[in-house]
Enzyme design. Structure first.
Site, PDB file in Angstrom:
ATOM      1  N   GLU A  14      52.826  69.388  20.315  1.00  0.00           N
ATOM      2  CA  GLU A  14      51.658  68.612  20.762  1.00  0.00           C
ATOM      3  C   GLU A  14      51.410  68.872  22.231  1.00  0.00           C
ATOM      4  O   GLU A  14      52.343  68.888  23.042  1.00  0.00           O
ATOM      5  CB  GLU A  14      51.861  67.092  20.614  1.00  0.00           C
ATOM      6  CG  GLU A  14      51.782  66.572  19.213  1.00  0.00           C
ATOM      7  CD  GLU A  14      51.997  65.053  19.147  1.00  0.00           C
ATOM      8  OE1 GLU A  14      51.629  64.329  20.108  1.00  0.00           O
ATOM      9  OE2 GLU A  14      52.536  64.601  18.128  1.00  0.00           O
ATOM     10  N   GLU A  28      58.945  62.247  17.977  1.00  0.00           N
ATOM     11  CA  GLU A  28      59.131  61.445  19.190  1.00  0.00           C
ATOM     12  C   GLU A  28      59.958  60.173  18.964  1.00  0.00           C
ATOM     13  O   GLU A  28      59.434  59.061  19.077  1.00  0.00           O
ATOM     14  CB  GLU A  28      57.774  61.079  19.787  1.00  0.00           C
ATOM     15  CG  GLU A  28      56.900  62.282  20.114  1.00  0.00           C
ATOM     16  CD  GLU A  28      55.627  61.894  20.879  1.00  0.00           C
ATOM     17  OE1 GLU A  28      55.325  60.694  20.987  1.00  0.00           O
ATOM     18  OE2 GLU A  28      54.939  62.801  21.369  1.00  0.00           O
TER      19      GLU A  28
HETATM   20  C1  FCB Z   1      51.954  61.324  21.111  1.00  0.00           C
HETATM   21  C2  FCB Z   1      51.924  61.025  19.627  1.00  0.00           C
HETATM   22  C3  FCB Z   1      50.608  61.367  18.982  1.00  0.00           C
HETATM   23  C4  FCB Z   1      49.424  61.085  19.865  1.00  0.00           C
HETATM   24  C5  FCB Z   1      49.625  61.605  21.271  1.00  0.00           C
HETATM   25  C6  FCB Z   1      48.468  61.353  22.197  1.00  0.00           C
HETATM   26  O1  FCB Z   1      52.929  60.541  21.712  1.00  0.00           O
HETATM   27  O2  FCB Z   1      52.909  61.744  18.970  1.00  0.00           O
HETATM   28  O3  FCB Z   1      50.550  60.695  17.749  1.00  0.00           O
HETATM   29  O4  FCB Z   1      49.081  59.759  19.817  1.00  0.00           O
HETATM   30  O5  FCB Z   1      50.782  61.062  21.814  1.00  0.00           O
END
Ligand code: FCB
Length: 442
Positions: free
Chosen positions: A352, A170
């Site tokens: 994620e 990110e």
């Molecule tokens: C993302 C991050 C991760 C976590 C989630 C909820 O932006 O990559 O580390 O904190 O959010």
């Protein structure tokens, strides 16, 4: 028992669709006395930055409990574990490998291998060594080259134990949250900084990609980007235009250079002082072929036009998770389909996805039906995108276990495993059991 399901003919139920769980070094490890300080240590020590004034000193004590944690991962039946390497744990200030830090990760990687769990390793999940920040951090072009050196040394040290490398997690968050609005480490504020930091992050990615492809030609090498799809508050031309600007500024800014070798056209609308310093050859370095693209998705945003700014963010409607993010799975399908239509993409992994919920730990259990519902909606959203032609190969739940949620400290719980921070006891939540059950159906 609460269940997660997918349509019987879903490709997500095929044997080769990969399921995993994800964590990040600073959020779980602790063990800070065995590594150099990073920008998050400094940020946590700054009053007012973390909601519960906590830090990463102990976190989930994964530094000591890693064996047990890998057994836990195994017990969930997942194919893969996405972890990140703490740069200040494995490199000295002189740019040499730190043997103790390397050993820590080698032990983890070997244990994963022995259990047939694929290691998805992210090289940079936000914990920049503080000594580099003291020299300007990501505002200093040199940091991109330091990152490439780190990638070179670490990928040689890990050999063939790593199934897949992601350079960055990110870069939007690192650049925008860290160097433009300042709600993340290192807490720098100013529109003149965000784009410059982003450019050096992307340059570091490109330099590291070349090295990874050379050192580990058999690994799947790529990058992880987050997308927060942008929706217009109305059909008015002004709102639609503002929303498009927001999308270019927060989303497309990070993918377009990787795939097309150029920033979005809005770069010309930014004052010269806010623009990145692009040297000849930079965009070619950034545009390296990718073996995969990691996509993180949590929520969407709504925008309207603003008299003074390019866009204004609107409050988001309900339903929302405990962290205040709207639950809107449709945007997950939409963004996957639209990225697929806009760019020539490599295979995609959802690296994620998950939800913070106000869990209740009762009689040794967490009955998080709300999180199960979130997962169900979003797994369906991915399935929908696949049926519209998007090449998604795998899915990682965020997160394996409750952990340090950045500026929110330990107040927000994203785990499918509950962590009691007093006793460091782990308990699989109902969502974790449902996830295990889904995976075992393949
Ligand atoms: C993302 C991050 C991760 C976590 C989630 C909820 O932006 O990559 O580390 O904190 O959010």
């Amino acid at each position: 028992m609460a269940k997660l399901s997918l349509p019987l003919n879903s490709p997500m139920l095929a044997k080769d669709f990969l399921y995993g769980v994800a964590t990040a070094s600073f959020q779980i490890e602790g063990g800070i006395e065995h590594r150099l300080p990073c920008i998050w240590d400094t940020f946590c020590a700054t009053p007012g930055k973390i909601a519960d004034a906590s830090d990463g000193a102990i976190a989930c004590d994964h530094f000591n409990k890693w064996q047990e944690d890998i057994d836990l991962i195994e017990s969930l039946g997942v194919d893969a574990y996405r972890l990140s390497v703490s740069w200040p744990r494995v490199m000295t200030e002189q740019g040499e490998l730190n043997p103790a830090g390397i050993e820590f990760y080698l032990d983890i990687l070997k244990r994963l291998k022995s259990k047939n769990i694929k290691a998805y390793v992210t090289l940079y999940h936000w914990d920049l060594p503080q000594y580099l920040e003291d020299n300007g951090g990501w505002l200093n072009r040199q940091t991109a080259f330091s990152f490439a050196e780190y990638a070179d040394k670490i990928s040689q040290a890990f050999g063939d134990l790593v199934h897949s490398y992601a350079t960055l997690n990110e870069p939007f968050c690192s650049a925008f949250l860290g160097y433009e609005v300042g709600v993340h480490a290192p807490g720098i504020v100013g529109k003149e900084f965000g784009r410059k930091a982003a450019h050096h992050l992307l340059l570091g990615h490109g330099l590291a990609m070349k090295i990874l492809q050379k050192n580990c030609p058999n690994a799947q090498n790529g990058i992880v980007l987050n997308f927060t799809p942008c929706y217009s508050n109305s059909d008015s031309e002004a709102d639609i235009k503002a929303t498009k600007f927001a999308d270019d500024y927060i989303n497309q800014w990070y993918i377009k250079p990787l795939i097309d070798g150029a920033y979005p056209d809005i770069i010309d609308q930014l004052p010269k002082a806010h623009q990145p310093d692009i040297l000849p050859g930079d965009m070619e370095i950034i545009q390296q072929p990718l073996d995969f693209l990691g996509i993180n998705y949590y929520t969407r945003m709504i925008y309207q036009a603003d008299e003074n700014e390019h866009y204004a963010e609107m409050p988001v409607p309900e339903p929302r998770t405990d962290i205040g993010w709207e639950i809107y799975p449709q945007a997950f399908t939409d963004v996957l389909v639209s990225l697929n239509n806009t760019y020539t993409l490599p295979p995609i992994f959802i690296t994620e996805n998950g939800a913070a919920m106000a869990d209740k730990f009762v009689d040794g259990e967490v009955d998080d039906q709300d999180r199960i519902d979130y997962y169900q909606g979003h797994l369906n959203a991915v399935d929908n995108a696949i049926s519209q032609g998007v090449n998604v190969k795998g899915y990682f739940a965020w997160s394996l276990m409750d952990n340090f949620e950045w500026a929110e400290g330990y107040l927000k719980r994203f785990g499918i495993v509950h962590v009691d921070y007093q006793s460091q006891q782990r308990t699989i939540k109902a969502s974790g059991l449902a996830y295990r059950n889904l995976i075992s159906q393949r």
